[in-house]
Design an enzyme around this catalytic site. Structure first.
Site, PDB file in Angstrom:
ATOM      1  N   SER A 122       0.830  -1.197   0.000  1.00 53.00           N
ATOM      2  CA  SER A 122       0.000   0.000   0.000  1.00 53.00           C
ATOM      3  C   SER A 122       0.876   1.263   0.000  1.00 53.00           C
ATOM      4  O   SER A 122       1.689   1.447  -0.907  1.00 53.00           O
ATOM      5  CB  SER A 122      -0.969  -0.039   1.181  1.00 53.00           C
ATOM      6  OG  SER A 122      -2.049   0.830   0.972  1.00 53.00           O
ATOM      7  N   ASP A 146      -0.443  -4.727  -3.616  1.00 55.57           N
ATOM      8  CA  ASP A 146      -1.837  -4.290  -3.674  1.00 55.57           C
ATOM      9  C   ASP A 146      -2.022  -2.777  -3.658  1.00 55.57           C
ATOM     10  O   ASP A 146      -2.824  -2.249  -2.888  1.00 55.57           O
ATOM     11  CB  ASP A 146      -2.654  -4.935  -2.552  1.00 55.57           C
ATOM     12  CG  ASP A 146      -4.130  -5.056  -2.942  1.00 55.57           C
ATOM     13  OD1 ASP A 146      -4.396  -5.576  -4.044  1.00 55.57           O
ATOM     14  OD2 ASP A 146      -5.002  -4.618  -2.172  1.00 55.57           O
ATOM     15  N   HIS A 285      -6.291  -6.903   1.323  1.00 59.46           N
ATOM     16  CA  HIS A 285      -5.331  -5.831   1.042  1.00 59.46           C
ATOM     17  C   HIS A 285      -4.038  -5.988   1.834  1.00 59.46           C
ATOM     18  O   HIS A 285      -2.954  -5.762   1.301  1.00 59.46           O
ATOM     19  CB  HIS A 285      -5.991  -4.487   1.356  1.00 59.46           C
ATOM     20  CG  HIS A 285      -5.136  -3.290   1.096  1.00 59.46           C
ATOM     21  ND1 HIS A 285      -4.591  -2.997  -0.135  1.00 59.46           N
ATOM     22  CD2 HIS A 285      -4.732  -2.290   1.945  1.00 59.46           C
ATOM     23  CE1 HIS A 285      -3.891  -1.867  -0.051  1.00 59.46           C
ATOM     24  NE2 HIS A 285      -3.958  -1.429   1.191  1.00 59.46           N
TER      25      HIS A 285
END
Length: 309
Positions: A122, A146, A285
Site C-alpha cells: 500500500s 496491492d 489488502h
C-alpha cells in the site's frame, strides 16, 4: 544509533512461529537519529546484514510483517515509516511517498550493505517506488503489494474511517479491542489484541493512544469537517506514476484477490510498465497478514532468481 531493550513487543513471535513450524530468528529494535532531530525505527531479524527491506501501509507498523518474516527465514529489515510505530511524527504532516522514502534511504545507508529487495504494501509500495527512483543504488528489485498510483485508499471503507476518526485515546487496550471487534475488524480476539498492543502506547497520564499519526489526523479532519473547516485532499498518489517510470530495477505488482487493485488497475499498471510482472494472490489488502506464506514464497523466489540459484 540505539538498540531498544524492551522485548515485550516480541512476545507474540514464539506462538506465531510454532503455528508455522519454524524457528524464531534473532530480532532487535533499531533507532536512528536523523539530522532534523526526528528518528526512524525498524526491526532487524537475523544476525546477518539484511537482504530484504519491508515497508508497511498507512496506519500499520513494522510488526505487520512478523508472520511473513517468520515464513521467509531470511535476514530482513522492517522499517516503521515516519508517523508510524516507533518512528517520529512529521511536524509538517507530509506523509507522501517521497519524504517517507528519504527516511528509508537514511535507514538503509545506516543498517544495510548493498541494494535491497524492497517489498512495500500500500503506502509502503508507493514509498518503495519513490525510493527506487531517487536512490537506485539501494534497490535491487521492487515488489509492490496491492497498490497502484491510480488508487486512493487513504479514505478507506466507512467503518475504517469511523474507527480512526473516533476517540484517539482510551482507558485500556481492552476498550480499544472491543471497539475494533464491534466494527468488524481483526480476526480472533487474540489476533485483535496482538494488533492493538503493537499499534498503541501508554501515555504519561496512563491513557492508551494510537502510535500512528494518521489516527490523530483523521480525528482532526473529522472535527474540521463538522465545524466547516477546509481539509486538504490526499496527495499520497500524485507522484506515483512518475516515480515508477523512473525505476530501473525489476518491478512486480502483487494483486490481492480481495484487495483494492482491480483487474482494470492491474491492466493499467502493466500497460504503463510493460516489463513488470503482475502476480495475483488469494488475500485481502494486507497480504502480509492474510497471505504471508505465499508472499514469503514469492520473496524467496525473487532472491533465488537474483542470486542465480
Amino acid at each position: 544509533m540505539d538498540v531498544a531493550t524492551d522485548i515485550t513487543e516480541f512476545s507474540y513471535l514464539p506462538a506465531q512461529a510454532q503455528t508455522l513450524g519454524v524457528p524464531v530468528p534473532p530480532v532487535e529494535r533499531l533507532a536512528l537519529r536523523l539530522p532534523d532531530g526526528r528518528s526512524v525505527s525498524a526491526l532487524r531479524y537475523g544476525t546477518e546484514l539484511p537482504r530484504v527491506t519491508l515497508l508497511h501501509g498507512a496506519g500499520l507498523n513494522a510488526h505487520t510483517w512478523d508472520t511473513t518474516v517468520l515464513a521467509l527465514q531470511e535476514p530482513t529489515l522492517a522499517i516503521d515509516l515516519a508517523g508510524h510505530g516507533d518512528s517520529s511524527w512529521r511536524p509538517d504532516l507530509d506523509y507522501t511517498p517521497r519524504p517517507l522514502a528519504g527516511d528509508v534511504a537514511a535507514a538503509l545507508d545506516a543498517w544495510a550493505s548493498g541494494p535491497q529487495l524492497i517489498v512495500g504494501q500500500s503506502l509502503g509500495g508507493l514509498t518503495g517506488a519513490a525510493l527506487a527512483a531517487a536512490r537506485p543504488d539501494l534497490v535491487d528489485e521492487l515488489i509492490i503489494v496491492d497498490i497502484t498510483p491510480g488508487i486512493d485508499v487513504s479514505a478507506g471503507p466507512s467503518a475504517l474511517r469511523e474507527f480512526y476518526a473516533g476517540p484517539t485515546d482510551f482507558a485500556t487496550r481492552a476498550e480499544l479491542v472491543d471497539r475494533a471487534i464491534a466494527l468488524g475488524f481483526g480476526g480472533t480476539r487474540a489476533e485483535t489484541e496482538r494488533g492493538v498492543f503493537l499499534n498503541t502506547r501508554v501515555r504519561e497520564d496512563g491513557r492508551i493512544e494510537w502510535k500512528h499519526h494518521f489516527a490523530h489526523l483523521a480525528a482532526q479532519a473529522l472535527a474540521a469537517h463538522d465545524t466547516g473547516t477546509a481539509v486538504a485532499p490526499s496527495r499520497l498518489h500524485e507522484t506515483g506514476w512518475d516515480d515508477l517510470a523512473a525505476v530501473s530495477a525489476p518491478v512486480t505488482l502483487v494483486r490481492a484477490s480481495r484487495g483494492f487493485v482491480s483487474a482494470a488497475d492491474a491492466e493499467e499498471f502493466q500497460r504503463r510498465l510493460p516489463a513488470a510482472h503482475v502476480v495475483s494472490m488469494d488475500a485481502t489488502h494486507n497480504v502480509q497478514e492474510t497471505g504471508p506464506v505465499e508472499l514469503a514464497a514469492l520473496i524467496v523466489a525473487s532472491l533465488s532468481a537474483a542470486s542465480g540459484m
